[in-house]
Design a protein around this motif. Structure first.
Motif, PDB file in Angstrom:
ATOM      1  N   ILE A  89     -21.518  55.701 103.434  1.00  0.00           N
ATOM      2  CA  ILE A  89     -22.361  54.871 102.555  1.00  0.00           C
ATOM      3  C   ILE A  89     -23.163  55.821 101.664  1.00  0.00           C
ATOM      4  CG2 ILE A  89     -24.158  53.113 102.464  1.00  0.00           C
ATOM      5  CD1 ILE A  89     -23.337  52.234 105.261  1.00  0.00           C
ATOM      6  N   TRP A  90     -22.817  55.842 100.377  1.00  0.00           N
ATOM      7  CA  TRP A  90     -23.494  56.708  99.404  1.00  0.00           C
ATOM      8  C   TRP A  90     -24.653  55.954  98.759  1.00  0.00           C
ATOM      9  CZ3 TRP A  90     -22.383  61.793  98.647  1.00  0.00           C
ATOM     10  CH2 TRP A  90     -21.159  62.271  99.118  1.00  0.00           C
ATOM     11  N   LEU A  91     -25.816  56.586  98.720  1.00  0.00           N
ATOM     12  CA  LEU A  91     -26.969  56.024  98.006  1.00  0.00           C
ATOM     13  C   LEU A  91     -27.011  56.655  96.614  1.00  0.00           C
ATOM     14  CD1 LEU A  91     -29.709  56.045 100.782  1.00  0.00           C
ATOM     15  CD2 LEU A  91     -27.873  54.413 100.356  1.00  0.00           C
ATOM     16  N   PRO A  99     -26.825  48.591  94.246  1.00  0.00           N
ATOM     17  CA  PRO A  99     -26.228  48.684  95.583  1.00  0.00           C
ATOM     18  C   PRO A  99     -25.657  50.062  95.852  1.00  0.00           C
ATOM     19  CG  PRO A  99     -24.769  47.519  94.088  1.00  0.00           C
ATOM     20  CD  PRO A  99     -26.054  47.705  93.349  1.00  0.00           C
ATOM     21  N   PRO A 100     -25.520  50.423  97.120  1.00  0.00           N
ATOM     22  CA  PRO A 100     -24.865  51.688  97.450  1.00  0.00           C
ATOM     23  C   PRO A 100     -23.365  51.604  97.215  1.00  0.00           C
ATOM     24  CG  PRO A 100     -25.393  50.488  99.449  1.00  0.00           C
ATOM     25  CD  PRO A 100     -25.978  49.695  98.320  1.00  0.00           C
ATOM     26  N   CYS A 101     -22.713  52.744  97.319  1.00  0.00           N
ATOM     27  CA  CYS A 101     -21.251  52.827  97.170  1.00  0.00           C
ATOM     28  C   CYS A 101     -20.672  53.120  98.556  1.00  0.00           C
ATOM     29  CB  CYS A 101     -20.895  53.924  96.173  1.00  0.00           C
ATOM     30  SG  CYS A 101     -19.152  53.955  95.716  1.00  0.00           S
ATOM     31  N   VAL A 102     -19.816  52.231  99.045  1.00  0.00           N
ATOM     32  CA  VAL A 102     -19.303  52.317 100.416  1.00  0.00           C
ATOM     33  C   VAL A 102     -17.818  52.655 100.367  1.00  0.00           C
ATOM     34  CG1 VAL A 102     -19.063  51.136 102.621  1.00  0.00           C
ATOM     35  CG2 VAL A 102     -20.998  50.598 101.120  1.00  0.00           C
ATOM     36  N   TYR A 103     -17.437  53.646 101.161  1.00  0.00           N
ATOM     37  CA  TYR A 103     -16.033  54.039 101.277  1.00  0.00           C
ATOM     38  C   TYR A 103     -15.621  53.995 102.747  1.00  0.00           C
ATOM     39  CZ  TYR A 103     -15.685  55.748  96.464  1.00  0.00           C
ATOM     40  OH  TYR A 103     -15.639  55.836  95.110  1.00  0.00           O
ATOM     41  N   VAL A 104     -14.405  53.505 102.989  1.00  0.00           N
ATOM     42  CA  VAL A 104     -13.777  53.678 104.300  1.00  0.00           C
ATOM     43  C   VAL A 104     -13.192  55.076 104.345  1.00  0.00           C
ATOM     44  CG1 VAL A 104     -11.920  52.908 105.795  1.00  0.00           C
ATOM     45  CG2 VAL A 104     -13.335  51.239 104.625  1.00  0.00           C
ATOM     46  N   CYS A 129     -21.934  40.894  99.274  1.00  0.00           N
ATOM     47  CA  CYS A 129     -23.316  41.367  99.411  1.00  0.00           C
ATOM     48  C   CYS A 129     -23.601  42.570  98.520  1.00  0.00           C
ATOM     49  CB  CYS A 129     -23.611  41.711 100.874  1.00  0.00           C
ATOM     50  SG  CYS A 129     -22.648  43.096 101.523  1.00  0.00           S
ATOM     51  N   LEU A 130     -22.565  43.335  98.157  1.00  0.00           N
ATOM     52  CA  LEU A 130     -22.746  44.443  97.219  1.00  0.00           C
ATOM     53  C   LEU A 130     -22.837  43.944  95.787  1.00  0.00           C
ATOM     54  CD1 LEU A 130     -20.252  47.047  98.748  1.00  0.00           C
ATOM     55  CD2 LEU A 130     -22.738  47.116  98.840  1.00  0.00           C
ATOM     56  N   HIS A 131     -21.994  42.976  95.448  1.00  0.00           N
ATOM     57  CA  HIS A 131     -22.046  42.420  94.093  1.00  0.00           C
ATOM     58  C   HIS A 131     -23.340  41.636  93.872  1.00  0.00           C
ATOM     59  CE1 HIS A 131     -17.996  43.660  93.079  1.00  0.00           C
ATOM     60  NE2 HIS A 131     -17.545  43.144  94.211  1.00  0.00           N
ATOM     61  N   ASN A 132     -23.858  41.006  94.919  1.00  0.00           N
ATOM     62  CA  ASN A 132     -25.071  40.187  94.804  1.00  0.00           C
ATOM     63  C   ASN A 132     -26.306  40.930  95.320  1.00  0.00           C
ATOM     64  OD1 ASN A 132     -23.395  38.094  93.893  1.00  0.00           O
ATOM     65  ND2 ASN A 132     -23.020  37.388  95.984  1.00  0.00           N
ATOM     66  N   SER A 137     -35.000  42.667  98.565  1.00  0.00           N
ATOM     67  CA  SER A 137     -34.604  41.961  99.789  1.00  0.00           C
ATOM     68  C   SER A 137     -33.361  42.573 100.439  1.00  0.00           C
ATOM     69  CB  SER A 137     -34.365  40.478  99.470  1.00  0.00           C
ATOM     70  OG  SER A 137     -33.360  40.344  98.482  1.00  0.00           O
ATOM     71  N   SER A 138     -32.425  43.093  99.651  1.00  0.00           N
ATOM     72  CA  SER A 138     -31.211  43.679 100.226  1.00  0.00           C
ATOM     73  C   SER A 138     -31.535  45.017 100.883  1.00  0.00           C
ATOM     74  CB  SER A 138     -30.157  43.862  99.130  1.00  0.00           C
ATOM     75  OG  SER A 138     -29.822  42.628  98.536  1.00  0.00           O
ATOM     76  N   ASN A 139     -30.827  45.325 101.986  1.00  0.00           N
ATOM     77  CA  ASN A 139     -31.081  46.568 102.704  1.00  0.00           C
ATOM     78  C   ASN A 139     -29.811  47.020 103.388  1.00  0.00           C
ATOM     79  OD1 ASN A 139     -31.116  45.379 105.593  1.00  0.00           O
ATOM     80  ND2 ASN A 139     -32.612  44.132 104.463  1.00  0.00           N
ATOM     81  N   LEU A 140     -29.854  48.218 103.967  1.00  0.00           N
ATOM     82  CA  LEU A 140     -28.670  48.832 104.564  1.00  0.00           C
ATOM     83  C   LEU A 140     -28.292  48.200 105.902  1.00  0.00           C
ATOM     84  CD1 LEU A 140     -29.406  52.593 103.787  1.00  0.00           C
ATOM     85  CD2 LEU A 140     -27.947  51.005 102.533  1.00  0.00           C
TER      86      LEU A 140
END
Length: 369
Positions: A89-91, A99-104, A129-132, A137-140
């Motif tokens: 999870i990149w901040l 939003p952060p950038c998430v990679y598998v 949840c990333l697009h919105n 309010s949003s958190n990790l």
């Protein structure tokens, strides 16, 4: 819940990373660093398999920047068994506003499922949840819960089968040595083809990015030139407007003076309009300049005395040049006359100011009546 010792170590690491200054400082806004620290602490406290780190992130345009990341695994319950999905999870720089950038992040014996509803072939995760994402309010922690739920519905990884061992070459009757069967040959060719295709795609994307960047640079230069022209025009308009306002103020002052003089002239004409018919034949001209008002009489007297002293000083100056008047007597008389002339002029100025105030008050009274 993470052990207190680990939480203390993570807290010290985040405090050190977010308080660095100079070239090695992380590119986050100063006002958001406390939010970032708290979000990562809450995430590690809830998901102990994730660890905060700093690493180099490369953007699509080729820029590289050192960012914070949460590296580890997310639990994924599937068919009654809990699996761990490796993620990063990149901040990004604009976090937490963006939003952060998430990679598998699959290991060597794992392959990304194709196609997948939430994970691209490159490993990039896309979730509602990333697009919105909504700050603050949003958190990790909520993001990790959404990742676990999405992966449980559709697992993004599966284990790669290990190839069976290669059979040893054996003798066959009448055929000499047989060729060994290597199941890797087909897989190897497919891997080479896939690698070449990826390299070609990367090269095409890079060329497209270079072209887009060049076009954007030209467009940016045009916009900057247009902005400079608009700023120059704005300055010219402001200067012109300022000059017009100054001219308007000057004209208004002149109009007030003209209106005052016109009103004064009209008043004088009304007061003296019938006097010409009543004049006697033997009327003395000097009587025409006799003042009837106290201030006017005082002004006339001061002016007459001022001019008289001016004439006396002039006569004394000529007498001194002709040698008739001694120098010491000339200086003494000039000093006395100059002092007297100063008082007459000062009195005239005060009378003139009083008359002007009276005229202004008279005009104002007429305008309001």
């Amino acid at each position: 819940m993470a052990p207190p010792a680990k939480m203390q170590e993570i807290h010290q690491f985040l405090s050190s990373a977010l308080t660095q200054r100079g070239p090695s400082a992380l590119p986050y806004a100063e006002a958001t660093k406390s939010f970032i620290r708290q979000h990562l602490l809450n995430l590690v406290s809830s998901y102990t398999s994730l660890d905060p780190k700093t690493a180099t992130f490369t953007h699509n345009d080729g820029r590289s920047v050192t960012l914070l990341q949460a590296d580890g695994t997310i639990p994924m319950p599937f068919q009654g068994v809990s699996y761990n999905i490796p993620v990063v999870i990149w901040l990004l720089e604009s976090y937490p506003h963006s939003p952060p950038c998430v990679y598998v992040n699959p290991s060597r014996d794992m392959i990304i499922k194709r196609p997948h509803s939430n994970v691209s072939p490159s490993g990039l995760v896309a979730l509602p949840c990333l697009h919105n994402w909504v700050y603050p309010s949003s958190n990790l922690v909520d993001l990790a819960a959404h990742l676990s739920a999405a992966f449980s519905r559709d697992p993004p990884l599966y284990s790669q089968r290990r190839p069976p061992p290669q059979p040893q070459p054996s003798h066959s009757a009448g055929s000499g040595y047989s060729r060994p069967f290597t199941p890797h040959q087909t897989d190897y060719a497919a891997d080479v083809y896939k690698k070449n295709a990826i390299d070609k795609l990367v090269e095409m994307v890079h060329c497209d990015l270079v072209l887009v960047r060049s076009a954007r640079e030209v467009e940016t230069e045009g916009l900057l030139s247009l902005q400079s022209g608009l700023q120059r025009r704005e300055e010219e308009i402001n200067n012109g407007l300022k000059d017009m306002l100054n001219e308007k103020e000057t004209l208004e002052q002149q109009l007030q003076v003209i209106a005052m003089n016109t009103d004064f002239t009209d008043s004088w004409i009304r007061e003296n309009q019938g006097k010409a018919d009543n004049l006697l034949v033997d009327f003395d001209v000097d009587d025409a300049f006799e003042c009837t008002e106290t201030l006017s009489k005082q002004m006339l007297e001061c002016t007459a005395l001022d001019l008289a002293i001016e004439d006396v000083v002039y006569s004394m100056d000529r007498s001194f040049r002709d040698g008739v008047l001694p120098f010491d007597q000339y200086l003494r008389n000039v000093r006395l006359l100059s002092r007297e002339q100063f008082f007459h002029r000062a009195t005239a100025e005060k009378v003139r100011a009083t008359q002007m105030d009276a005229q202004v008050a008279s005009i104002a009274a007429r305008l309001h009546s």
